[in-house]
Enzyme design. Structure first.
Site, PDB file in Angstrom:
ATOM      1  N   TYR A   1      -1.496  -1.295  10.380  1.00  0.00           N
ATOM      2  CA  TYR A   1      -1.743  -1.412   8.939  1.00  0.00           C
ATOM      3  C   TYR A   1      -0.587  -0.931   8.325  1.00  0.00           C
ATOM      4  O   TYR A   1       0.072  -1.649   7.465  1.00  0.00           O
ATOM      5  CB  TYR A   1      -2.952  -0.762   8.440  1.00  0.00           C
ATOM      6  CG  TYR A   1      -3.366  -0.704   6.895  1.00  0.00           C
ATOM      7  CD1 TYR A   1      -4.025  -2.073   6.623  1.00  0.00           C
ATOM      8  CD2 TYR A   1      -2.927  -0.039   5.956  1.00  0.00           C
ATOM      9  CE1 TYR A   1      -4.454  -2.053   5.319  1.00  0.00           C
ATOM     10  CE2 TYR A   1      -3.215  -0.162   4.621  1.00  0.00           C
ATOM     11  CZ  TYR A   1      -4.112  -1.185   4.198  1.00  0.00           C
ATOM     12  OH  TYR A   1      -4.357  -1.444   3.016  1.00  0.00           O
ATOM     13  N   SER A   9       0.746  -1.115  -0.038  1.00  0.00           N
ATOM     14  CA  SER A   9      -0.069   0.017   0.048  1.00  0.00           C
ATOM     15  C   SER A   9       1.040   1.196   0.161  1.00  0.00           C
ATOM     16  O   SER A   9       2.147   1.184   0.257  1.00  0.00           O
ATOM     17  CB  SER A   9      -0.850   0.124   1.273  1.00  0.00           C
ATOM     18  OG  SER A   9      -1.641   1.307   1.443  1.00  0.00           O
ATOM     19  N   LYS A  62       2.265  -3.025   6.236  1.00  0.00           N
ATOM     20  CA  LYS A  62       2.327  -3.003   4.769  1.00  0.00           C
ATOM     21  C   LYS A  62       4.069  -2.615   4.526  1.00  0.00           C
ATOM     22  O   LYS A  62       4.496  -2.780   3.574  1.00  0.00           O
ATOM     23  CB  LYS A  62       1.223  -1.837   4.428  1.00  0.00           C
ATOM     24  CG  LYS A  62       0.090  -2.319   4.300  1.00  0.00           C
ATOM     25  CD  LYS A  62      -0.400  -3.256   3.385  1.00  0.00           C
ATOM     26  CE  LYS A  62      -1.817  -3.804   3.112  1.00  0.00           C
ATOM     27  NZ  LYS A  62      -1.950  -4.868   2.411  1.00  0.00           N
TER      28      LYS A  62
HETATM   29  N1  LIG Z   1      -8.483  -0.282  -1.882  1.00  0.00           N
HETATM   30  C1  LIG Z   1      -7.351   0.227  -1.632  1.00  0.00           C
HETATM   31  O1  LIG Z   1      -7.400   1.285  -1.717  1.00  0.00           O
HETATM   32  C2  LIG Z   1      -6.202  -0.508  -0.959  1.00  0.00           C
HETATM   33  C3  LIG Z   1      -5.009   0.337  -1.042  1.00  0.00           C
HETATM   34  C4  LIG Z   1      -3.831  -0.460  -0.624  1.00  0.00           C
HETATM   35  C5  LIG Z   1      -3.691  -1.705  -0.486  1.00  0.00           C
HETATM   36  N2  LIG Z   1      -4.814  -2.128  -0.451  1.00  0.00           N
HETATM   37  C6  LIG Z   1      -4.775  -3.506  -0.171  1.00  0.00           C
HETATM   38  O2  LIG Z   1      -5.278  -4.278  -1.120  1.00  0.00           O
HETATM   39  C7  LIG Z   1      -5.752  -5.525  -0.694  1.00  0.00           C
HETATM   40  C8  LIG Z   1      -7.427  -6.272  -1.144  1.00  0.00           C
HETATM   41  O3  LIG Z   1      -8.225  -5.062  -0.517  1.00  0.00           O
HETATM   42  P1  LIG Z   1      -9.280  -4.664  -1.139  1.00  0.00           P
HETATM   43  O4  LIG Z   1      -9.277  -2.935  -1.190  1.00  0.00           O
HETATM   44  O5  LIG Z   1      -9.501  -5.027  -2.529  1.00  0.00           O
HETATM   45  O6  LIG Z   1     -10.518  -4.856  -0.220  1.00  0.00           O
HETATM   46  P2  LIG Z   1     -11.675  -5.726  -0.268  1.00  0.00           P
HETATM   47  O7  LIG Z   1     -12.402  -5.972   1.142  1.00  0.00           O
HETATM   48  O8  LIG Z   1     -12.472  -5.462  -1.491  1.00  0.00           O
HETATM   49  O9  LIG Z   1     -11.062  -7.223  -0.301  1.00  0.00           O
HETATM   50  C9  LIG Z   1     -10.349  -7.942   0.432  1.00  0.00           C
HETATM   51  C10 LIG Z   1     -10.630  -9.521   0.391  1.00  0.00           C
HETATM   52  O10 LIG Z   1      -9.689 -10.106   1.125  1.00  0.00           O
HETATM   53  C11 LIG Z   1     -10.453 -11.158   1.913  1.00  0.00           C
HETATM   54  N3  LIG Z   1     -10.094 -11.468   3.240  1.00  0.00           N
HETATM   55  C12 LIG Z   1     -10.157 -10.606   4.219  1.00  0.00           C
HETATM   56  N4  LIG Z   1      -9.306 -11.343   5.452  1.00  0.00           N
HETATM   57  C13 LIG Z   1      -9.206 -12.611   4.731  1.00  0.00           C
HETATM   58  C14 LIG Z   1      -8.630 -13.708   5.459  1.00  0.00           C
HETATM   59  N5  LIG Z   1      -8.160 -13.772   6.588  1.00  0.00           N
HETATM   60  N6  LIG Z   1      -8.540 -14.909   4.681  1.00  0.00           N
HETATM   61  C15 LIG Z   1      -8.728 -14.867   3.551  1.00  0.00           C
HETATM   62  N7  LIG Z   1      -9.423 -13.715   2.771  1.00  0.00           N
HETATM   63  C16 LIG Z   1      -9.572 -12.699   3.404  1.00  0.00           C
HETATM   64  C17 LIG Z   1     -11.988 -10.301   1.954  1.00  0.00           C
HETATM   65  O11 LIG Z   1     -13.097 -11.609   2.100  1.00  0.00           O
HETATM   66  C18 LIG Z   1     -11.987  -9.782   0.699  1.00  0.00           C
HETATM   67  O12 LIG Z   1     -12.552 -10.790  -0.503  1.00  0.00           O
HETATM   68  C19 LIG Z   1      -5.655  -5.623   0.855  1.00  0.00           C
HETATM   69  O13 LIG Z   1      -4.481  -6.514   1.170  1.00  0.00           O
HETATM   70  C20 LIG Z   1      -5.603  -4.102   1.068  1.00  0.00           C
HETATM   71  O14 LIG Z   1      -4.779  -3.908   2.325  1.00  0.00           O
HETATM   72  C21 LIG Z   1      -6.137  -1.848  -0.836  1.00  0.00           C
END
Ligand SMILES: NC(=O)c1ccc[n+]([C@@H]2O[C@H](COP(=O)([O-])OP(=O)(O)OC[C@H]3O[C@@H](n4cnc5c(N)ncnc54)[C@H](O)[C@@H]3O)[C@@H](O)[C@H]2O)c1
Length: 267
Positions: free
Chosen positions: A150, A138, A154
């Site tokens: 977090y 991230s 990260k």
């Molecule tokens: N959306 C953003 O702006 C953003 C920015 C930086 C990093 N991220 C990272 O991207 C990744 C995906 O997040 P997202 O934004 O798509 O959110 P999201 O909530 O749409 O997707 C996350 C997915 O991870 C699954 N999950 C959560 N805990 C879990 C576990 N213990 N075991 C298996 N699956 C699990 C959830 O069920 C979900 O399907 C994460 O690592 C998040 O930290 C997202």
């Protein structure tokens, strides 16, 4: 684009957001997918739509992550790409108030999961002397831009990416990370309270003034998984519309030269 034809790829956290978009993008580019998530209904529906496999997987459990990798190796004979993506926002609040158990749970979801994915992917990829391991960090992995746990996790994902890349390079395995900024997904919409507020805040913050989409993040994963990135290892790509690296306001450059002295101070 068909850069990923028959590339056997495991994606964790594939049931929604960035993981789902990456699964859809990789399927369009020809990859064979093994998807894992704790959300079974959504994960199975996606897998069925894409002709992929789905395994119920809690990434905090080493055995669950190992099972995903072994499914790929058993059913497809190899593992070309491992994507450690599952995540949640985790423990919130002031440093003095964070509960130790909540801190530990956050590390389990965001950091231990990546360690498990790298460990088991390496076991399968090493004898084949090829493979790509990608993890979702991230912009909060580079600077303070999120909750404490977090942000710490990260940052650690980037450290682990670099050290494991150094170890596995001699086996021809590339290890990289993607660091998204603010992308509308379930996680960020929940954090902001509603989807519209999230989109407006994210667009206002980045220099390109874009709402970055999950499919655009998936494009970065596809690039890193492909042979186009054959010389890229131990690196992080931030598809964040300039959020991290373009801090100076454009109006700064429009000032007449006389406005500043030789040292760049205001005249
Ligand atoms: N959306 C953003 O702006 C953003 C920015 C930086 C990093 N991220 C990272 O991207 C990744 C995906 O997040 P997202 O934004 O798509 O959110 P999201 O909530 O749409 O997707 C996350 C997915 O991870 C699954 N999950 C959560 N805990 C879990 C576990 N213990 N075991 C298996 N699956 C699990 C959830 O069920 C979900 O399907 C994460 O690592 C998040 O930290 C997202």
């Amino acid at each position: 684009m068909t850069r990923l034809v028959d590339r056997v790829t495991v994606i964790t956290g594939a049931a929604s957001g960035l993981g789902e978009a990456t699964a859809r993008r990789f399927a369009r580019e020809g990859a064979k997918l093994v998807l894992g998530d704790i959300r079974e209904d959504a994960g199975r529906a996606l897998a069925q739509a894409l002709g992929a496999s789905f395994l119920l997987c809690d990434v905090t459990r080493e055995g669950d992550v190992q099972a995903l990798v072994e499914h790929a190796a058993t059913h497809h004979g190899r593992l070309d790409c491992m994507i450690n993506n599952a995540g949640q926002l985790g423990a919130l609040g002031r440093i003095q108030d964070i509960d130790a158990a909540a801190w530990g749970d956050t590390m389990a979801i965001l950091l231990n999961s990546v360690f498990f994915g790298m460990k088991h992917a390496a076991r399968v990829m090493r004898p084949a002397r090829s493979g790509v391991i990608l993890s979702t960090s991230s912009v909060a992995g580079m600077v303070a831009l999120g909750p404490h746990a977090y942000t710490a996790a990260k940052h650690a994902v980037l450290g682990l990416t670099r050290s494991v890349a150094a170890e596995l390079a001699e086996d021809g395995i590339r290890v990289n990370a993607v660091a998204p900024g603010n992308v509308p997904t379930r996680m960020t919409e929940m954090a902001y309270g509603d989807a519209d507020a999230m989109r407006k805040a994210s667009q206002a913050r980045n220099p390109l003034r874009r709402v970055v989409t999950a499919d655009e993040i998936a494009g970065a994963f596809a690039y890193l998984a492909s042979d186009d990135a054959i010389n890229i290892t131990g690196q992080v790509i931030a598809p964040d519309a300039g959020l991290m690296d373009c801090r100076m306001d454009a109006s700064y450059y429009a000032k007449p030269p006389s406005f500043f002295d030789a040292y760049g101070n205001r005249g």
